[in-house]
Enzyme design. Sequence first.
Site, mmCIF file in Angstrom:
data_model
loop_
_atom_site.group_PDB
_atom_site.id
_atom_site.type_symbol
_atom_site.label_atom_id
_atom_site.label_comp_id
_atom_site.label_asym_id
_atom_site.label_seq_id
_atom_site.Cartn_x
_atom_site.Cartn_y
_atom_site.Cartn_z
ATOM 1 N N CYS A 126 0.853 -1.188 0.000
ATOM 2 C CA CYS A 126 0.000 0.000 0.000
ATOM 3 C C CYS A 126 0.896 1.248 0.000
ATOM 4 O O CYS A 126 1.727 1.399 -0.881
ATOM 5 C CB CYS A 126 -0.949 -0.052 1.194
ATOM 6 S SG CYS A 126 -2.257 1.190 1.175
ATOM 7 N N ASP A 183 -8.643 -3.499 -7.277
ATOM 8 C CA ASP A 183 -8.170 -2.480 -6.345
ATOM 9 C C ASP A 183 -8.647 -1.095 -6.778
ATOM 10 O O ASP A 183 -8.209 -0.580 -7.807
ATOM 11 C CB ASP A 183 -6.640 -2.522 -6.304
ATOM 12 C CG ASP A 183 -6.037 -1.597 -5.266
ATOM 13 O OD1 ASP A 183 -6.765 -0.733 -4.741
ATOM 14 O OD2 ASP A 183 -4.840 -1.737 -4.981
ATOM 15 N N HIS A 214 -7.546 -4.580 -3.046
ATOM 16 C CA HIS A 214 -6.472 -3.902 -2.334
ATOM 17 C C HIS A 214 -6.188 -4.644 -1.026
ATOM 18 O O HIS A 214 -7.080 -5.226 -0.423
ATOM 19 C CB HIS A 214 -6.884 -2.455 -2.048
ATOM 20 C CG HIS A 214 -5.772 -1.590 -1.564
ATOM 21 N ND1 HIS A 214 -4.662 -1.312 -2.324
ATOM 22 C CD2 HIS A 214 -5.601 -0.931 -0.397
ATOM 23 C CE1 HIS A 214 -3.856 -0.521 -1.652
ATOM 24 N NE2 HIS A 214 -4.391 -0.273 -0.464
#
Length: 245
Positions: A126, A183, A214
């Site tokens: 991330c 995502d 994600h």
Amino acid sequence: MQITTRNLGLTVDDSLMRVYVAAPKPEGTYPGILYYSDIYQLGRPITRLADRLAGYGYVVAAPEIFHRLEPIGTVIEPNDLGRLRGNDAARRTEIAAYDADARAVLDWLKQDPNVSPAKLGTMGFCIGGHLACRAALQPDVQAAVCCYPTGIHSGKLGRDPADTLPRISEIHGEVLLIFGTLDPHVPAAGRQTIVETLQTTGVSHHVLLYDADHTFMRDDGPRFDPVATDCAWDEIIEFFNRTLA
């Protein structure tokens, strides 16, 4: 192989930064990995992944990315309030501070007796995926694994606009990018922007796409995908084994 774990403190810009270190237990010299969490810092879902990587023969050093704003040892809960807190901490951290942290951990890895100083890589998830890509701008980083990295395509990372994408040609090593096609934070257009920039600048790179969301490698939430995670790990280990041999 079996591993050992410990915490150490590095002072960066007069702020104490906790670094979680996972390393192979057998005596020897191993490649070093600067390892980045997501916005929730070093909770067990993240440190389990660090431990797993260490078990393949790597010294993994994971800094607390918000040490200037959060008390040492803080783990942000992955819920709605935690998401607000983590994103706010990310927004309030200067890009230069992230860069200083990366340099501090890389320098520590290079002097650790269990690390081969010529074999340094980075990995993150991330925001940590973006930080790993940014750390690859350092000339002594040979390999970077960026798992669903946010903000590279949009220039969003901290208090200032991030110049990671315009500087991508400074990467000397190889980059492995891992994305989930579901995502929403790194949409297809964003992925295309990153890949086209890497292609244009001639940076050696590989892209993996999984039918996943994600944070699909975190094992504590509804977006966890064990099949995609296992497949990604096979690729990650092969990548590091090759680039840091």
